[in-house]
Design a protein around this motif. Sequence first.
Motif, mmCIF file in Angstrom:
data_model
loop_
_atom_site.group_PDB
_atom_site.id
_atom_site.type_symbol
_atom_site.label_atom_id
_atom_site.label_comp_id
_atom_site.label_asym_id
_atom_site.label_seq_id
_atom_site.Cartn_x
_atom_site.Cartn_y
_atom_site.Cartn_z
ATOM 1 N N CYS A 61 -24.805 6.325 3.462
ATOM 2 C CA CYS A 61 -25.040 5.054 2.776
ATOM 3 C C CYS A 61 -24.748 3.942 3.776
ATOM 4 C CB CYS A 61 -24.134 4.934 1.557
ATOM 5 S SG CYS A 61 -24.231 6.343 0.426
ATOM 6 N N GLN A 87 -29.898 6.099 4.196
ATOM 7 C CA GLN A 87 -30.364 5.130 3.216
ATOM 8 C C GLN A 87 -29.695 3.796 3.522
ATOM 9 O OE1 GLN A 87 -32.573 5.653 0.133
ATOM 10 N NE2 GLN A 87 -33.188 7.013 1.807
ATOM 11 N N GLU A 89 -28.946 0.017 2.495
ATOM 12 C CA GLU A 89 -28.961 -0.916 1.374
ATOM 13 C C GLU A 89 -29.451 -2.282 1.842
ATOM 14 O OE1 GLU A 89 -24.919 -0.397 0.145
ATOM 15 O OE2 GLU A 89 -24.183 -2.050 1.364
ATOM 16 N N LEU A 93 -23.717 -3.832 -1.500
ATOM 17 C CA LEU A 93 -23.746 -3.450 -2.909
ATOM 18 C C LEU A 93 -22.416 -2.948 -3.431
ATOM 19 C CD1 LEU A 93 -27.155 -1.511 -2.878
ATOM 20 C CD2 LEU A 93 -26.760 -3.855 -3.648
ATOM 21 N N GLY A 97 -22.030 0.547 -6.058
ATOM 22 C CA GLY A 97 -23.417 0.115 -5.979
ATOM 23 C C GLY A 97 -24.206 0.902 -4.944
ATOM 24 N N ALA A 98 -23.547 1.252 -3.845
ATOM 25 C CA ALA A 98 -24.209 2.040 -2.807
ATOM 26 C C ALA A 98 -24.588 3.418 -3.327
ATOM 27 C CB ALA A 98 -23.300 2.169 -1.586
ATOM 28 N N TYR A 101 -27.665 3.154 -5.315
ATOM 29 C CA TYR A 101 -28.845 2.949 -4.468
ATOM 30 C C TYR A 101 -29.365 4.267 -3.889
ATOM 31 C CZ TYR A 101 -31.859 0.843 -0.941
ATOM 32 O OH TYR A 101 -32.944 0.486 -0.177
ATOM 33 N N VAL A 102 -28.462 5.199 -3.603
ATOM 34 C CA VAL A 102 -28.882 6.468 -2.978
ATOM 35 C C VAL A 102 -28.957 7.615 -3.990
ATOM 36 C CG1 VAL A 102 -27.800 5.743 -0.817
ATOM 37 C CG2 VAL A 102 -26.550 7.276 -2.347
#
Length: 241
Positions: A61, A87, A89, A93, A97-98, A101-102
């Motif tokens: 991340c 990945q 961001e 985030l 949040g990370a 996202y992934v």
Amino acid sequence: MRSEDTLANIDVAVLAGGLGTRIRGVLGDTPKVLAPVAGRAFLGHLLDYLSNHGSRRVVLCLGHLADRVTAWLARGDSAGAMDVVCQIEPEPLGTAGALGYVRKELRSGTILVMNGDTFLDADLRAFVASHRLSGAEASVLCVTVEDAARYGRVEVGADSRIHRFVEKAPGTGTINAGVYLFSAAFLDRVIAQGAVSLERDVLEKAPPGTLHAHVAKARFIDIGTPESLAAAGGVIGGRDA
């Protein structure tokens, strides 16, 4: 279960998108996860550690200076036969949040999550076994350190469940080592809640007894300050001694 099979069917998410503001004066434009420790990038040590426990798939991340990390991976400095997915961001985030996202890249029923700026030589085989026996949806790998002043303490009951997280205080204490095992269902609920910080918004707000704690006897180091970064080589470089 052999050590080399421990993570064979468990995807790993490494949280490595932080800005590293406290050690920017030391690292300059080198991302924290690539900080030189014991003669090589810190990320190399983490990936080798995961590989030695049988990891086959790692999701990084990334955020700040992500291009430096992808370039390092492209040189083939580490990772062996593991599938390492990056990945990036679009903006900071937070740790929870990370993970949101992934999420699409995390395919296993149980997911190992770890901070990209800490290292401990714990036996992940014991952690995975402890998590499975506990029946909990979420487990926290903990370690006892001589000086817990920089970290929030964890109060663990006789039932191996976390009863509460305590404010930072000096002296010996058991701390959250930044390594977790989550069921996919638990992770999905975290994401649905829109949490930003995994630590503050999720773990610290979990009802007492919800989280399983596995307290490992292991050496622990983080590289979040110039002082701890300087000391990291003594922990990582000497772990096989």
